[in-house]
Design a protein around this motif. Sequence first.
Motif, mmCIF file in Angstrom:
data_model
loop_
_atom_site.group_PDB
_atom_site.id
_atom_site.type_symbol
_atom_site.label_atom_id
_atom_site.label_comp_id
_atom_site.label_asym_id
_atom_site.label_seq_id
_atom_site.Cartn_x
_atom_site.Cartn_y
_atom_site.Cartn_z
ATOM 1 N N TRP A 87 -7.339 10.108 -27.798
ATOM 2 C CA TRP A 87 -7.436 11.216 -26.860
ATOM 3 C C TRP A 87 -8.619 10.999 -25.946
ATOM 4 C CZ3 TRP A 87 -10.923 14.860 -25.347
ATOM 5 C CH2 TRP A 87 -10.413 15.960 -24.638
ATOM 6 N N GLY A 88 -8.418 11.299 -24.677
ATOM 7 C CA GLY A 88 -9.516 11.155 -23.727
ATOM 8 C C GLY A 88 -8.959 11.117 -22.318
ATOM 9 N N PRO A 89 -9.816 10.917 -21.356
ATOM 10 C CA PRO A 89 -9.393 10.862 -19.962
ATOM 11 C C PRO A 89 -8.430 9.707 -19.724
ATOM 12 C CG PRO A 89 -11.801 11.019 -20.132
ATOM 13 C CD PRO A 89 -11.270 10.749 -21.506
ATOM 14 N N CYS A 90 -7.565 9.860 -18.714
ATOM 15 C CA CYS A 90 -6.618 8.806 -18.390
ATOM 16 C C CYS A 90 -7.364 7.592 -17.825
ATOM 17 C CB CYS A 90 -5.587 9.314 -17.384
ATOM 18 S SG CYS A 90 -6.263 9.640 -15.752
ATOM 19 N N ALA A 91 -6.644 6.506 -17.674
ATOM 20 C CA ALA A 91 -7.273 5.252 -17.222
ATOM 21 C C ALA A 91 -8.002 5.436 -15.897
ATOM 22 C CB ALA A 91 -6.214 4.164 -17.099
ATOM 23 N N ALA A 92 -7.383 6.156 -14.983
ATOM 24 C CA ALA A 92 -8.015 6.350 -13.674
ATOM 25 C C ALA A 92 -9.323 7.115 -13.819
ATOM 26 C CB ALA A 92 -7.061 7.108 -12.755
ATOM 27 N N CYS A 93 -9.310 8.151 -14.659
ATOM 28 C CA CYS A 93 -10.526 8.947 -14.862
ATOM 29 C C CYS A 93 -11.571 8.141 -15.612
ATOM 30 C CB CYS A 93 -10.186 10.223 -15.629
ATOM 31 S SG CYS A 93 -9.298 11.418 -14.622
#
Length: 66
Positions: free
Chosen positions: A25-31
């Motif tokens: 869980w965590g920010p998407c690749a772009a973020c």
Amino acid sequence: MTDTELAPLTFDCPRCGDAVSARFWGPCAACVTELRSTMTVEAETVETEYVPKMNVTPNAVALKDD
Ligand SMILES: [Zn+2]
């Protein structure tokens, strides 16, 4: 049992809200990319500011609960 651990999680990016499929869980690749560049800049700033203060707070680390 291990199937759930190997299967990627599906969730909304906590930052931009996009649907994400990842193992953690965590920010998407772009973020992550964006945050990484932001955090790198912040880390360098903090590090520079903290160098002269390091010897003043050695106990702050020792008092950390385990
Ligand atoms: Zn995102």
